[in-house]
Design an enzyme around this catalytic site. Structure first.
Site, PDB file in Angstrom:
ATOM      1  N   HIS A 228     103.987 -62.985 -32.793  1.00  0.00           N
ATOM      2  CA  HIS A 228     102.856 -64.138 -33.318  1.00  0.00           C
ATOM      3  C   HIS A 228     101.569 -63.595 -33.994  1.00  0.00           C
ATOM      4  CE1 HIS A 228     105.379 -66.612 -30.658  1.00  0.00           C
ATOM      5  NE2 HIS A 228     105.240 -65.681 -29.675  1.00  0.00           N
TER       6      HIS A 228
ATOM      7  N   ASN B 294      83.194 -60.209 -20.664  1.00  0.00           N
ATOM      8  CA  ASN B 294      84.287 -59.387 -21.005  1.00  0.00           C
ATOM      9  C   ASN B 294      84.747 -59.259 -22.389  1.00  0.00           C
ATOM     10  OD1 ASN B 294      87.483 -58.766 -20.121  1.00  0.00           O
ATOM     11  ND2 ASN B 294      87.791 -60.126 -21.731  1.00  0.00           N
TER      12      ASN B 294
ATOM     13  N   ARG C  79      82.735 -55.857 -23.340  1.00  0.00           N
ATOM     14  CA  ARG C  79      83.509 -54.890 -23.011  1.00  0.00           C
ATOM     15  C   ARG C  79      84.644 -54.450 -23.925  1.00  0.00           C
ATOM     16  NH1 ARG C  79      82.634 -57.131 -17.650  1.00  0.00           N
ATOM     17  NH2 ARG C  79      84.763 -57.677 -17.672  1.00  0.00           N
TER      18      ARG C  79
ATOM     19  N   HIS D  75      81.119 -49.254 -26.276  1.00  0.00           N
ATOM     20  CA  HIS D  75      80.692 -49.758 -25.164  1.00  0.00           C
ATOM     21  C   HIS D  75      80.827 -48.591 -24.201  1.00  0.00           C
ATOM     22  CE1 HIS D  75      82.397 -50.789 -21.092  1.00  0.00           C
ATOM     23  NE2 HIS D  75      81.539 -51.820 -21.155  1.00  0.00           N
TER      24      HIS D  75
ATOM     25  N   TYR E 171      73.397 -47.437 -19.787  1.00  0.00           N
ATOM     26  CA  TYR E 171      73.433 -48.402 -18.593  1.00  0.00           C
ATOM     27  C   TYR E 171      73.479 -47.412 -17.439  1.00  0.00           C
ATOM     28  CZ  TYR E 171      75.138 -51.627 -15.046  1.00  0.00           C
ATOM     29  OH  TYR E 171      75.345 -52.138 -13.778  1.00  0.00           O
TER      30      TYR E 171
ATOM     31  N   LYS F   9      70.311 -53.773 -11.029  1.00  0.00           N
ATOM     32  CA  LYS F   9      71.328 -53.979 -12.299  1.00  0.00           C
ATOM     33  C   LYS F   9      71.152 -54.884 -13.322  1.00  0.00           C
ATOM     34  CE  LYS F   9      75.458 -52.591  -9.311  1.00  0.00           C
ATOM     35  NZ  LYS F   9      76.736 -52.759  -8.754  1.00  0.00           N
TER      36      LYS F   9
ATOM     37  N   SER G 212      70.722 -52.211 -27.818  1.00  0.00           N
ATOM     38  CA  SER G 212      71.830 -52.534 -28.840  1.00  0.00           C
ATOM     39  C   SER G 212      71.107 -53.452 -29.755  1.00  0.00           C
ATOM     40  CB  SER G 212      73.020 -53.272 -27.939  1.00  0.00           C
ATOM     41  OG  SER G 212      73.991 -53.559 -28.921  1.00  0.00           O
TER      42      SER G 212
ATOM     43  N   HIS H 291      70.927 -52.936 -33.764  1.00  0.00           N
ATOM     44  CA  HIS H 291      71.726 -53.724 -34.813  1.00  0.00           C
ATOM     45  C   HIS H 291      70.663 -54.175 -35.847  1.00  0.00           C
ATOM     46  CE1 HIS H 291      75.079 -53.723 -32.080  1.00  0.00           C
ATOM     47  NE2 HIS H 291      75.640 -54.356 -33.093  1.00  0.00           N
TER      48      HIS H 291
END
Length: 530
Positions: free
Chosen positions: A117, A395, A398, A405, A413, A425, A436, A440
């Protein structure tokens, strides 16, 4: 089906006897399958035979699972290989883990374009490229009465390339020599030094000066002083960022080893060789290790194919700008900046923006990294995961670019988490987003010659908000649809805003621009006169 097969294999291999008093005849098949020595360890011959059997089983099942359940194939093969490496009934493990791990990651790297596919979608993109080429040729023939084969956009974008080459060599040689020399000099004298803390501070300061001054301001000055065109600037700036991250990883991974060696009063100082550091500078990873899983051979045909596809992506992007972007911005630049113009621009920019997203992913994260991995026999090819199946932004972040990452996770981190004493956290995650986003925006500002923080706002505010709101608890397919919708709109906004600003600064230049003119959007006030 895959889960049932895993359970069956696990039970078949590891299920203990429920009746310790069973007779000898019932235990005979098990003794034949896996003999045990008197001391409780596995028979080596039986262990090797079992390993080979499981590996053959995985290879035989591979084609079926690639066609039927391509997305689950990786987990299945990984499970089989892990069984072959452990066979742990008596605690005996006798394998070359690095070789098997390299093979496992090779399967992951090649899985994407082995699925029928996905290959069909790949063929569709090639067909679309052919349509773009034919469309350009036909339109030129109708308008000009002849075939116009000009690549002025590419020649302009990659102009002044000799300056790029000698700038890269300067960055490379300085990154190869200075961090390694500073680390070696510090490590060799650390244990003998009467003031080890002061010695560490001096060498650490020199390294930071090199990172900020040498790799930071040096290439930036070249880009601005020689007024390099956009693509040439991207090469210099992205390599600058890569070398900074590589040098940081090298120091961060090796300094703790020297400190531990000093505490243990070891007779040797763990200093990597120059060849190990040199290999790391070219390897498609940002995490330093003394050695990596290696493949046995180099497939030069595969390397040539990857580079050919990269050049194909360059021409693809050229035709996207030529057929989709240039006509759009030639029309909108004749109207003053307004909400109507902005909305039309965003929605007309979605299609070329998404195509450029796919091409960038394919050219850089698949072709470029796999080409260098193959030439260096680099075994760990987990450069990306199935980010297109993400139902949450956490997700997606990541899995989109695993190489970057991993660096952000280990060196940004974790450090912020330590700084915030592991209780905040969210603050650590916010700090990583800020780093980041700033990097950029720094790259875009230098490469486009203006500061227009559209990407920063989208990344820092909307991207961070989506990361917390659309988190890993969202599993339903509707969230994947929402993620794709937001990605489409976001890339349309980025392409529209930056293209508008680029055209405004080309057609409305200022005679004596100040610093405020560099950061003030020109597209908001520029009125084109023809």
């Amino acid at each position: 089906m895959v889960g049932e097969e895993k359970t069956f294999l696990r039970n078949r291999l590891f299920k203990p006897s429920e009746n310790p008093e069973e007779d000898e005849d019932e235990r005979e098949p098990k003794n034949k399958a896996l003999k045990m020595l008197n001391n409780g360890q596995l028979d080596i011959n039986q262990l090797i035979s079992k390993k080979i059997q499981l590996t053959v089983e995985a290879e035989q099942l591979k084609p079926f699972f690639m066609k039927e359940v391509g997305s689950h194939f990786d987990d299945f093969v990984t499970n089989l290989i892990e069984k072959s490496t452990s066979l742990d009934n008596g605690g005996c493990a006798l394998t070359s883990f690095s070789v098997l791990e390299g093979e496992k990651n090779n399967y992951r790297a090649n899985e994407l374009f082995e699925v029928d596919h996905i290959r069909t979608i790949y063929h569709m993109f090639i067909a679309l490229l052919i349509i773009f080429i034919l469309s350009t040729l036909v339109v030129d023939y109708i308008d000009e009465g002849r075939l116009v084969l000009e690549f002025s956009l590419l020649s302009y974008a990659f102009g002044k390339f000799p300056i790029v080459v000698w700038t890269w060599w300067t960055m490379f040689l300085s990154t190869l020599s200075i961090p390694y020399f500073l680390f070696q000099h510090w490590a060799n004298g650390y244990r003998k030094s009467s003031h080890p803390v002061l010695r560490s501070l001096v060498h650490g300061s020199l390294f930071m000066f090199f990172q900020i001054g040498g790799l930071g301001f040096g290439p930036t000055y070249v880009v601005l002083a020689y007024t390099l065109p956009p693509a040439s600037r991207f090469i210099v700036i992205l390599e600058q960022i890569r070398f900074v991250m590589k040098a940081h990883s090298f120091i961060r991974e090796n300094v703790p080893r020297v400190l531990d060696s000093a505490k243990e009063k070891s007779s040797t100082v763990p200093i990597p060789t120059v060849s190990q550091y040199l290999y790391f500078l070219f390897a498609p990873t940002l995490i330093y290790r003394d050695s990596y899983p290696r493949t046995p051979t180099i497939r030069w045909g595969y390397v040539a194919t990857q580079f050919a596809q990269i050049f194909g992506c360059f021409f693809y992007v050229y035709y996207i700008f030529e057929r989709l972007c240039a006509p759009l911005f030639r029309n909108i630049k004749q109207e003053p900046f307004s909400a109507r113009v902005l909305v039309l621009c965003v929605f007309n920019s979605i299609l070329p923006g998404v195509l450029i997203l796919f091409l960038t992913f394919f050219a850089v994260l698949h072709c470029w990294l796999n080409a260098f991995a193959e030439m260096l026999r680099f075994g760990d090819r987990m450069f990306y995961k199935d980010w297109w199946n993400s139902t949450s932004y956490s997700n997606y972040y990541r899995t989109w670019n695993v190489v970057v990452h991993d660096w952000l996770y280990y060196y940004a981190y974790n450090d912020f988490l330590w700084l915030f004493t592991k209780r905040f956290k969210s603050a650590a995650m916010l700090a990583v987003f800020a780093v980041s986003a700033i990097v950029h925006e720094y790259a875009l500002a230098l490469c486009l010659s203006f500061f227009y923080p559209v990407l920063f706002v989208l990344f820092m505010f909307f991207g961070m908000a989506f990361n917390f709101i659309v988190n890993d608890s969202r599993k339903r397919p509707i969230w994947n649809v929402m993620m794709w919708t937001s990605l489409f709109v976001g890339h349309g906004i980025i392409l529209c805003f930056y293209s508008q600003e680029w055209y405004a600064r080309q057609h409305c230049p200022l005679k004596n621009p100040t610093f405020l003119d560099y950061v003030r959007p020109r597209s908001w006030t520029c009125h084109y006169v023809f």
